[in-house]
Design an enzyme around this catalytic site. Structure first.
Site, PDB file in Angstrom:
ATOM      1  N   GLU A 256      20.874 -41.555 -64.007  1.00  0.00           N
ATOM      2  CA  GLU A 256      19.544 -42.332 -64.173  1.00  0.00           C
ATOM      3  C   GLU A 256      19.813 -43.772 -64.654  1.00  0.00           C
ATOM      4  OE1 GLU A 256      16.550 -41.093 -63.392  1.00  0.00           O
ATOM      5  OE2 GLU A 256      17.217 -38.997 -62.968  1.00  0.00           O
ATOM      6  N   CYS A 295      12.822 -47.288 -69.294  1.00  0.00           N
ATOM      7  CA  CYS A 295      13.312 -47.181 -67.735  1.00  0.00           C
ATOM      8  C   CYS A 295      12.252 -47.427 -66.928  1.00  0.00           C
ATOM      9  CB  CYS A 295      14.150 -45.802 -67.479  1.00  0.00           C
ATOM     10  SG  CYS A 295      13.360 -44.548 -67.819  1.00  0.00           S
TER      11      CYS A 295
HETATM   12  P1  NAP Z   1      24.811 -47.685 -71.827  1.00  0.00           P
HETATM   13  O1  NAP Z   1      25.447 -48.850 -72.503  1.00  0.00           O
HETATM   14  O2  NAP Z   1      25.233 -47.430 -70.166  1.00  0.00           O
HETATM   15  O3  NAP Z   1      25.238 -46.463 -72.483  1.00  0.00           O
HETATM   16  C1  NAP Z   1      24.581 -45.250 -72.164  1.00  0.00           C
HETATM   17  C2  NAP Z   1      25.231 -44.096 -72.628  1.00  0.00           C
HETATM   18  O4  NAP Z   1      26.404 -43.828 -72.146  1.00  0.00           O
HETATM   19  C3  NAP Z   1      25.412 -43.846 -74.117  1.00  0.00           C
HETATM   20  O5  NAP Z   1      25.110 -42.912 -74.642  1.00  0.00           O
HETATM   21  C4  NAP Z   1      26.505 -44.684 -74.173  1.00  0.00           C
HETATM   22  O6  NAP Z   1      27.334 -44.120 -75.431  1.00  0.00           O
HETATM   23  C5  NAP Z   1      27.310 -43.865 -73.122  1.00  0.00           C
HETATM   24  N1  NAP Z   1      28.735 -44.600 -72.702  1.00  0.00           N
HETATM   25  C6  NAP Z   1      28.870 -45.925 -72.529  1.00  0.00           C
HETATM   26  N2  NAP Z   1      30.155 -45.996 -72.236  1.00  0.00           N
HETATM   27  C7  NAP Z   1      30.538 -44.826 -71.719  1.00  0.00           C
HETATM   28  C8  NAP Z   1      31.843 -44.435 -70.874  1.00  0.00           C
HETATM   29  N3  NAP Z   1      32.783 -45.287 -70.649  1.00  0.00           N
HETATM   30  N4  NAP Z   1      31.971 -43.149 -71.018  1.00  0.00           N
HETATM   31  C9  NAP Z   1      31.112 -42.332 -71.165  1.00  0.00           C
HETATM   32  N5  NAP Z   1      29.884 -42.425 -71.756  1.00  0.00           N
HETATM   33  C10 NAP Z   1      29.639 -43.991 -72.184  1.00  0.00           C
HETATM   34  O7  NAP Z   1      23.188 -47.985 -71.424  1.00  0.00           O
HETATM   35  P2  NAP Z   1      21.990 -47.997 -72.585  1.00  0.00           P
HETATM   36  O8  NAP Z   1      22.267 -49.416 -73.252  1.00  0.00           O
HETATM   37  O9  NAP Z   1      22.204 -47.265 -73.875  1.00  0.00           O
HETATM   38  O10 NAP Z   1      20.699 -47.970 -72.091  1.00  0.00           O
HETATM   39  C11 NAP Z   1      20.118 -49.176 -71.342  1.00  0.00           C
HETATM   40  C12 NAP Z   1      19.920 -48.637 -69.924  1.00  0.00           C
HETATM   41  O11 NAP Z   1      19.651 -47.460 -69.577  1.00  0.00           O
HETATM   42  C13 NAP Z   1      19.109 -49.938 -69.080  1.00  0.00           C
HETATM   43  O12 NAP Z   1      19.695 -50.368 -68.170  1.00  0.00           O
HETATM   44  C14 NAP Z   1      17.940 -48.723 -68.538  1.00  0.00           C
HETATM   45  O13 NAP Z   1      17.489 -49.128 -67.451  1.00  0.00           O
HETATM   46  C15 NAP Z   1      18.755 -47.457 -68.603  1.00  0.00           C
HETATM   47  N6  NAP Z   1      17.915 -46.289 -68.751  1.00  0.00           N
HETATM   48  C16 NAP Z   1      17.592 -45.507 -67.336  1.00  0.00           C
HETATM   49  C17 NAP Z   1      16.763 -44.426 -67.700  1.00  0.00           C
HETATM   50  C18 NAP Z   1      16.379 -43.753 -66.467  1.00  0.00           C
HETATM   51  O14 NAP Z   1      15.759 -42.505 -66.765  1.00  0.00           O
HETATM   52  N7  NAP Z   1      16.553 -44.201 -65.402  1.00  0.00           N
HETATM   53  C19 NAP Z   1      16.049 -44.084 -68.806  1.00  0.00           C
HETATM   54  C20 NAP Z   1      16.573 -44.748 -70.002  1.00  0.00           C
HETATM   55  C21 NAP Z   1      17.550 -45.876 -70.008  1.00  0.00           C
HETATM   56  P3  NAP Z   1      27.485 -45.211 -76.811  1.00  0.00           P
HETATM   57  O15 NAP Z   1      26.242 -45.373 -77.238  1.00  0.00           O
HETATM   58  O16 NAP Z   1      28.317 -44.405 -77.800  1.00  0.00           O
HETATM   59  O17 NAP Z   1      28.326 -46.573 -76.361  1.00  0.00           O
END
Ligand code: NAP
Length: 519
Positions: A256, A295
């Site tokens: 997602e 999102c």
């Molecule tokens: P993110 O930086 O991609 O982080 C998401 C999750 O992934 C966090 O728990 C993060 O952990 C983890 N993560 C980061 N690098 C990783 C790796 N190399 N291996 C495994 N896990 C890893 O995203 P975000 O900033 O939290 O969220 C914002 C984004 O999410 C936006 O673009 C939004 O559109 C999207 N979003 C989508 C939905 C949906 O349902 N489609 C819902 C909400 C948000 P850490 O925090 O420990 O780095």
């Protein structure tokens, strides 16, 4: 300072080494620290596979539903405590925090209801059986059985409670044990939820574990029956998809990710009508709820050109009434962004969109926050950009600014023209169209549906009942094609299929029926 521990192999464990500090995004004061250093990730996965999986698979759907119901009740019972933590660590207003926490307990309760209907079975029958031979004796039946692995859940920072619950409800009902990992920056709420659930002893041993901090080398230990459900940015998703466990190891991944959701005002909608009121309410709410860090939030607003000035003015009016500041202050209606990184990203995003658009409201988002220490906090005010050429503005159609920012584009008013612009988003979670004109909707909805996981149709008939496009409902699927990640969650019992294997059983009909528990 509070240390957030992880819950693995039936114990609370504090990670070693360098710790990440979590802050209050309104004041920048530290609230907790955490690390997953030294945690035995492989051991956690094996604990889930060897203890949690068998215990859940032994239960019927109805019994798993009872577990999910107790999870919901335990979370609801600690509601006030969780709301306070969301205000402190995630910068949520009380309303935002309720949206997250109540959304989480509500989704779990909805899945408890779906479980009741599945009853005493352990296998999910899929569709009608098929006669395969000359007589009905030789028969075929599709069915879903739980995978014998572990469900790893990696969540985004914006919904620490709902994000945990919407994934855990489905996996546990399907019969898979969960290792959940909230985004580190806002992990306080998810951490407390798992503490509450562990203390309430509502889950079998090994059915739920928590990692607070980085996932380290977790993915390198995933095996063929395991799954990863990921919510976050498409950049992170792209890295995860390339992991060998998914490319060649047989593990499943569901993503997602980003989404440039659109809201379209139909050409038939008259000034002052109920449908126009619904449209304005939904756009203003979606732009500012959770400071736009949703999102499903509306990022692109399309309005027939002859009404663009009036609608922009009406939105500006609503946005100017939103008090921005520290949610600890009761006057505040929109809190800060969740992290310093988010603030930097949103400011850069506003700059990028502004280079191709005109100001509609809020300039670059500079704001004087109420109730925050001078110069502190990750605040940005609501920003509405405008363009007369929405088809040509690349930033509007290609770059998700994950904050209280939307761009209003004026368009000619024909269904094909609007669909062409909407499709430039290259796949979204949900777009919404507001119209009472069946001919317009009959042309427009099928023209955008292949690019969407959900299409919301706002009209005078539903105006009094609708929570708006930004609310994800457990009974409808959540996810979207293309840029949105290509994943699918929830959707009632449809969501179970990710955690189960569909298998076609062939043989004697009476025997199949007894295997499937129908007799
Ligand atoms: P993110 O930086 O991609 O982080 C998401 C999750 O992934 C966090 O728990 C993060 O952990 C983890 N993560 C980061 N690098 C990783 C790796 N190399 N291996 C495994 N896990 C890893 O995203 P975000 O900033 O939290 O969220 C914002 C984004 O999410 C936006 O673009 C939004 O559109 C999207 N979003 C989508 C939905 C949906 O349902 N489609 C819902 C909400 C948000 P850490 O925090 O420990 O780095």
């Amino acid at each position: 300072m509070k240390t957030l521990e992880s819950y693995v192999q039936g114990r609370w464990v504090a990670g070693t080494g360098v710790r990440t500090t979590l802050v209050n995004p309104s004041t920048e004061e530290p609230v907790a620290e955490t690390s997953t250093g030294g945690i035995d990730f492989a051991g956690a996965l094996e604990h889930a596979r060897s203890k949690g999986g068998p215990a859940l698979r032994e239960m019927t759907f109805a019994q798993r539903g009872e577990v999910v119901k107790k999870m919901s009740q335990a979370i609801h019972g600690a509601r006030d405590e969780l709301l306070a933590l969301a205000i402190e660590n995630a910068g949520n207003t009380r309303g935002d925090a309720k949206f997250d926490v109540d959304g989480g307990s509500g989704t779990l309760m909805a899945y408890a209801g779906f479980a009741e209907k599945l009853g005493a079975a352990r296998i999910l029958v899929d569709g009608e059986g098929i006669q395969l031979g000359r007589s009905p004796r030789f028969f075929g039946q599709h069915a879903y059985v739980p995978r014998h692995g572990v469900a790893v859940h990696v969540n985004a920072f914006n919904f620490p409670a709902w994000g945990f619950a919407e994934k855990a409800a489905v996996a546990i009902l399907a019969g898979m044990p969960v290792v959940t990992k909230p985004a580190t920056a806002t992990a306080v709420v998810a951490h407390q939820i798992v503490r509450i659930l562990v203390d309430a002893k509502v889950l079998p041993e090994g059915a739920l574990q928590l990692l607070c901090g980085s996932v380290g080398d977790l993915l390198s230990h995933l095996q063929g029956q395991d799954v990863l459900a990921f919510t976050g940015s498409s950049d992170t998703a792209a890295r995860l998809r390339a992991a060998p466990c998914f490319v060649s190891g047989g593990a499943r991944i569901n993503v997602e990710a980003d989404s440039l959701n659109a809201a379209i005002l139909g050409p038939d909608v008259e000034e002052g009508s109920e449908t126009e009121g619904l449209f304005l309410e939904d756009v203003a709410r979606d732009m500012t709820q959770k400071a736009g860090q949703k999102c499903t939030a509306i990022r692109r607003v399309l309005v027939p050109a002859d009404r663009a000035d009036r609608i922009a003015a009406a939105l500006a009016d609503r946005l100017s009434a939103i008090v921005v500041g520290n949610p600890a202050d009761e006057r505040v209606r929109m809190g800060p962004l969740a992290t310093a990184q988010q603030l930097a990203d949103v400011r850069a995003g506003i700059e990028r969109v502004s280079a191709e658009t005109d100001d509609g409201f809020g300039g670059a988002g500079k704001v004087d926050p109420v109730g925050a220490p001078a110069g502190k906090g990750y605040f940005v005010g609501p920003v509405l950009r405008r363009t007369p050429r929405p088809l040509d503005v690349r930033a509007m159609n290609e770059h998700e600014v994950f904050g209280p920012v939307a761009t209003l584009g004026a368009w000619s008013g024909d269904a094909a023209g609007a669909a062409q612009i909407v499709r430039k988003g290259q796949g979204a979670l949900v777009s919404s169209v507001y119209s009472d004109d069946r001919a317009f909707l009959t042309a427009f909805v099928p023209a955008i549906a292949p690019w969407h996981g959900r299409v919301f149709i706002g009209s005078a008939k539903v105006a009094g009942q609708s929570p708006g496009p930004g609310t994800v409902l457990p009974s409808l699927t959540h996810g979207g094609p293309g840029r949105a990640g290509g994943g699918e969650e929830l959707g009632g019992t449809r969501g179970l299929s990710f955690y189960m294997q569909r298998t076609a059983l062939q043989g004697d009909q009476a025997l199949l029926r007894s295997i499937l528990g129908a007799e």
